[in-house]
Design an enzyme around this catalytic site. Structure first.
Site, PDB file in Angstrom:
ATOM      1  N   LYS A 115       0.813  -1.132   0.088  1.00 57.52           N
ATOM      2  CA  LYS A 115      -0.063  -0.023   0.056  1.00 57.52           C
ATOM      3  C   LYS A 115       0.915   1.232  -0.090  1.00 57.52           C
ATOM      4  O   LYS A 115       0.489   2.236  -0.552  1.00 57.52           O
ATOM      5  CB  LYS A 115      -1.069  -0.037   1.229  1.00 57.52           C
ATOM      6  N   LYS A 197      -3.760 -11.115  -6.812  1.00 54.96           N
ATOM      7  CA  LYS A 197      -4.829 -11.334  -6.287  1.00 54.96           C
ATOM      8  C   LYS A 197      -6.155 -10.258  -6.947  1.00 54.96           C
ATOM      9  O   LYS A 197      -5.511  -9.212  -7.363  1.00 54.96           O
ATOM     10  CB  LYS A 197      -4.766 -10.697  -4.607  1.00 54.96           C
ATOM     11  N   LYS A 200     -10.451  -4.963  -4.801  1.00 58.06           N
ATOM     12  CA  LYS A 200     -11.563  -3.991  -5.083  1.00 58.06           C
ATOM     13  C   LYS A 200     -10.804  -2.545  -5.415  1.00 58.06           C
ATOM     14  O   LYS A 200     -11.579  -1.832  -6.241  1.00 58.06           O
ATOM     15  CB  LYS A 200     -12.379  -3.861  -4.155  1.00 58.06           C
TER      16      LYS A 200
HETATM   17  P1  TYM Z   1     -10.731  -6.442   3.034  1.00 60.28           P
HETATM   18  O1  TYM Z   1     -11.682  -5.382   2.998  1.00 60.28           O
HETATM   19  O2  TYM Z   1      -9.342  -6.168   2.114  1.00 60.28           O
HETATM   20  O3  TYM Z   1     -11.282  -8.007   2.648  1.00 60.28           O
HETATM   21  C1  TYM Z   1     -12.273  -8.425   3.148  1.00 60.28           C
HETATM   22  C2  TYM Z   1     -12.322  -9.969   3.218  1.00 60.28           C
HETATM   23  O4  TYM Z   1     -12.100 -10.503   1.833  1.00 60.28           O
HETATM   24  C3  TYM Z   1     -10.935 -11.265   1.616  1.00 60.28           C
HETATM   25  N1  TYM Z   1     -10.332 -11.002   0.283  1.00 60.28           N
HETATM   26  C4  TYM Z   1     -10.052 -12.084  -0.412  1.00 60.28           C
HETATM   27  N2  TYM Z   1     -10.283 -13.543  -0.392  1.00 60.28           N
HETATM   28  C5  TYM Z   1     -10.000 -14.201  -1.433  1.00 60.28           C
HETATM   29  N3  TYM Z   1      -9.521 -13.607  -2.527  1.00 60.28           N
HETATM   30  C6  TYM Z   1      -9.398 -12.361  -2.743  1.00 60.28           C
HETATM   31  N4  TYM Z   1      -9.091 -11.961  -4.025  1.00 60.28           N
HETATM   32  C7  TYM Z   1      -9.843 -11.607  -1.952  1.00 60.28           C
HETATM   33  N5  TYM Z   1      -9.828 -10.078  -1.716  1.00 60.28           N
HETATM   34  C8  TYM Z   1      -9.945  -9.926  -0.245  1.00 60.28           C
HETATM   35  C9  TYM Z   1      -9.938 -10.754   2.917  1.00 60.28           C
HETATM   36  O5  TYM Z   1      -8.781 -11.711   3.064  1.00 60.28           O
HETATM   37  C10 TYM Z   1     -10.819 -10.135   3.982  1.00 60.28           C
HETATM   38  O6  TYM Z   1     -11.046 -11.498   4.512  1.00 60.28           O
HETATM   39  N6  TYM Z   1      -7.857  -5.901   7.129  1.00 60.28           N
HETATM   40  C11 TYM Z   1      -9.000  -6.624   6.367  1.00 60.28           C
HETATM   41  C12 TYM Z   1     -10.090  -5.986   7.421  1.00 60.28           C
HETATM   42  C13 TYM Z   1     -10.362  -6.163   8.671  1.00 60.28           C
HETATM   43  C14 TYM Z   1     -10.276  -7.565   9.306  1.00 60.28           C
HETATM   44  C15 TYM Z   1     -10.420  -7.074  10.852  1.00 60.28           C
HETATM   45  C16 TYM Z   1     -10.660  -8.679   9.114  1.00 60.28           C
HETATM   46  C17 TYM Z   1     -10.022  -5.149   9.701  1.00 60.28           C
HETATM   47  N7  TYM Z   1     -10.273  -5.778  10.875  1.00 60.28           N
HETATM   48  C18 TYM Z   1     -10.483  -8.168  11.642  1.00 60.28           C
HETATM   49  C19 TYM Z   1     -10.613  -9.929   9.978  1.00 60.28           C
HETATM   50  C20 TYM Z   1     -10.551  -9.197  11.207  1.00 60.28           C
HETATM   51  C21 TYM Z   1      -9.305  -6.128   5.281  1.00 60.28           C
HETATM   52  O7  TYM Z   1      -8.482  -5.423   4.682  1.00 60.28           O
HETATM   53  O8  TYM Z   1     -10.006  -6.883   4.426  1.00 60.28           O
END
Ligand code: TYM
Length: 331
Positions: A115, A197, A200
């Site tokens: 990032k 990956k 979004k």
């Molecule tokens: P975020 O918002 O980027 O993504 C949300 C969830 O989607 C999963 N994910 C994927 N899984 C498979 N293939 C992909 N291409 C893919 N892109 C995203 C992510 O692994 C995630 O589970 N840091 C986290 C948000 C967060 C969080 C937490 C998660 C904040 N606090 C506490 C769990 C527990 C994040 O950026 O997710």
């Protein structure tokens, strides 16, 4: 209230339109815990502002992410659904845990490196300490299990280290959480560049399938998906594009890799891509319909976030009073 069920926590950032990566890697799995666990699913808006957001879009996406949780099968009566900034204890514990997280640990986080390369004009302190806030989210609820995609594994391991470090200094305070990573769909890849990956924030719209894309868009995107120069539909490391499509098709149809390979043996990529697009569009159709219905009733979404935040705050308070006492803050 006696809590005898194990606890599940997960979160999604309202930082963009959600993709089938978010869906298959995380959200789709959330509802499997609703009956047997006490579940907290959070829209993590504090995390989203580590990257500059347009305020009106952030607000809209916060509603949308909550509505998507519900449209993907999370019943608000069985799950605590809430917005992170509505429970100030997240920020408070985040600060405290910053003081138990090492500079070197945060410097090693690959998401920070990625990032900060992408947002070189805005490498703010929040981007750096993002993982301690994520640890706070998880530890605040004494979480046992965290369903996420594989990209969050490093953050999760750091959360465990922080919990163990704190427990070692002050005695048992936090449950040490485990990850729940669904192996088949833990990393859905970009359709344009299948070695990265699906994300979004990818500017290439053809690389990403959004949960709310129309059927036509979904089919068009899969038709354009990068495969390779041979024509065999086989799951293999040297065929990342085809393997990704097999994963997606399998996830939407419930078929195993072998079943998919057998189904398409001797058939061309054109046929296969169309079938993947149709399976994905059909699988998401009920989510899209339910989402539209939920978004039409903002008052209901607001009631859900309000009661979710009240419930979450109740659990958060218990942990915070323990943490404050152990650290030595005056009550
Ligand atoms: P975020 O918002 O980027 O993504 C949300 C969830 O989607 C999963 N994910 C994927 N899984 C498979 N293939 C992909 N291409 C893919 N892109 C995203 C992510 O692994 C995630 O589970 N840091 C986290 C948000 C967060 C969080 C937490 C998660 C904040 N606090 C506490 C769990 C527990 C994040 O950026 O997710």
């Amino acid at each position: 209230m006696i809590q005898d069920k194990k606890i599940v926590f997960s979160g999604v950032q309202p930082s963009g339109n959600l993709t089938i990566g978010n869906y298959l890697g995380a959200i789709k799995n959330f509802s499997r815990f609703s009956d047997d666990y006490k579940t907290f699913y959070c829209v993590v808006d504090l995390h989203a502002i580590t990257v500059r957001q347009v305020p009106a879009e952030l607000r809209r996406r916060t509603y949308e992410t909550l509505a998507l949780y519900m449209a993907c099968g999370l019943d608000e009566k069985k799950n605590t659904l809430f917005v992170q900034s509505h429970v100030p204890a997240h920020a408070e514990l985040g600060w405290i845990l910053d003081c138990y997280t090492m500079f070197g640990e945060l410097s090693r986080m690959t998401q920070f490196k990625d990032k900060s390369a992408k947002h070189s004009q805005n490498i703010n302190a929040g981007l750096f300490t993002y993982p301690s806030l994520m640890a706070a989210d998880i530890l605040l609820y004494q979480t046992d299990l965290v369903p996420v995609g594989i990209d969050q594994k490093q953050h999760l391991e750091l959360s465990r280290d922080i919990a163990m470090r704190f427990n070692q200094i002050y005695g048992d305070t936090f449950t040490v959480p485990e990850g729940y990573i669904s192996t088949d769909t833990m990393k859905i890849m970009s359709l344009a560049e299948p070695t990265s990956k699906m994300s979004k924030s990818d500017p290439n719209q053809n690389a990403v399938v959004y949960i709310l894309d129309s059927k036509d868009d979904i089919i068009r995107k899969f038709k354009k998906a990068v495969t390779d120069s041979d024509s065999e539909i086989r799951f293999s490391e040297d065929k990342p594009g085809v393997s990704n499509l097999i994963t997606i098709y399998g996830a939407f149809t419930g078929k195993s890799v072998e079943e998919v390979e057998r189904e398409f043996a001797g058939r061309g990529y054109g046929d296969f891509k169309l079938a993947v697009g149709e399976a994905c569009a059909d699988g998401l159709a009920p989510v899209r319909e339910e989402f539209a219905r939920l978004m039409a009733d903002k008052a209901h979404l607001e009631a859900v976030m309000k009661s979710g935040a009240d419930e979450a705050a109740y659990y958060a308070r218990k942990t915070m009073s323990k943490v404050r006492r152990k650290i030595g803050f005056v009550n």
